[in-house]
Design a protein around this motif. Structure first.
Motif, PDB file in Angstrom:
ATOM      1  N   LEU A  77       0.832  -1.205   0.000  1.00  0.00           N
ATOM      2  CA  LEU A  77       0.000   0.000   0.000  1.00  0.00           C
ATOM      3  C   LEU A  77       0.868   1.257   0.000  1.00  0.00           C
ATOM      4  CD1 LEU A  77      -2.812   1.347   0.225  1.00  0.00           C
ATOM      5  CD2 LEU A  77      -2.515   1.226   2.711  1.00  0.00           C
ATOM      6  N   ILE A  78       1.912   1.252   0.789  1.00  0.00           N
ATOM      7  CA  ILE A  78       2.819   2.410   0.843  1.00  0.00           C
ATOM      8  C   ILE A  78       3.486   2.632  -0.513  1.00  0.00           C
ATOM      9  CG2 ILE A  78       4.960   3.277   1.861  1.00  0.00           C
ATOM     10  CD1 ILE A  78       4.011   1.928   4.508  1.00  0.00           C
ATOM     11  N   ARG A  79       3.930   1.566  -1.152  1.00  0.00           N
ATOM     12  CA  ARG A  79       4.551   1.706  -2.481  1.00  0.00           C
ATOM     13  C   ARG A  79       3.548   2.241  -3.502  1.00  0.00           C
ATOM     14  NH1 ARG A  79       6.673  -3.180  -0.831  1.00  0.00           N
ATOM     15  NH2 ARG A  79       5.260  -4.336  -2.193  1.00  0.00           N
ATOM     16  N   ALA A  80       2.302   1.767  -3.429  1.00  0.00           N
ATOM     17  CA  ALA A  80       1.260   2.247  -4.346  1.00  0.00           C
ATOM     18  C   ALA A  80       0.965   3.721  -4.098  1.00  0.00           C
ATOM     19  CB  ALA A  80      -0.006   1.416  -4.193  1.00  0.00           C
ATOM     20  N   ALA A  81       0.952   4.118  -2.840  1.00  0.00           N
ATOM     21  CA  ALA A  81       0.724   5.533  -2.510  1.00  0.00           C
ATOM     22  C   ALA A  81       1.850   6.395  -3.060  1.00  0.00           C
ATOM     23  CB  ALA A  81       0.594   5.711  -1.001  1.00  0.00           C
ATOM     24  N   GLU A  82       3.074   5.935  -2.904  1.00  0.00           N
ATOM     25  CA  GLU A  82       4.216   6.690  -3.453  1.00  0.00           C
ATOM     26  C   GLU A  82       4.087   6.813  -4.964  1.00  0.00           C
ATOM     27  OE1 GLU A  82       7.539   4.471  -1.927  1.00  0.00           O
ATOM     28  OE2 GLU A  82       7.393   5.404   0.050  1.00  0.00           O
ATOM     29  N   GLU A  83       3.692   5.731  -5.625  1.00  0.00           N
ATOM     30  CA  GLU A  83       3.502   5.734  -7.079  1.00  0.00           C
ATOM     31  C   GLU A  83       2.440   6.752  -7.495  1.00  0.00           C
ATOM     32  OE1 GLU A  83       3.004   2.131 -10.082  1.00  0.00           O
ATOM     33  OE2 GLU A  83       1.169   2.440  -8.902  1.00  0.00           O
ATOM     34  N   ALA A  84       1.367   6.863  -6.709  1.00  0.00           N
ATOM     35  CA  ALA A  84       0.247   7.752  -7.038  1.00  0.00           C
ATOM     36  C   ALA A  84       0.426   9.168  -6.502  1.00  0.00           C
ATOM     37  CB  ALA A  84      -1.050   7.159  -6.486  1.00  0.00           C
TER      38      ALA A  84
END
Length: 93
Positions: A77-84
């Protein structure tokens, strides 16, 4: 690790809470469980595109079914948030 096939919506001690700033109003959203991870990914996420987003959805489902630790879903989730471009505030214990 939990038995495969057992649904775990919470994540237990393995899931440290975090806050995401998602949406037009930029209201912080506290994420404390796998259920809340699923909700933010499906309902509040600004896009349904991106490799990290898709990986986070899969990791969330895998964690809910006990195939991976809840921490792995949190990390995804943290990686996806960084991506977005979504700000993440980790909560220390």
């Amino acid at each position: 690790m939990q038995r495969v096939g057992v649904i775990n919506w919470h994540g237990g001690k393995d899931f440290a809470p975090l806050t995401l700033v998602v949406g037009d109003r930029a209201k912080p959203r506290l994420i404390r469980s796998l259920r809340e991870v699923a909700e933010v990914l499906i309902v509040a996420w600004p896009t349904d595109d991106g490799e990290e987003y898709m990986a986070a959805v899969k990791a969330c489902l895998d964690a809910i079914y006990g195939n991976i630790p809840a921490k792995a879903a949190r990390d995804a989730l943290i990686r996806a948030a960084e991506e977005a471009g979504i700000p993440v505030i980790a909560i220390a214990h």
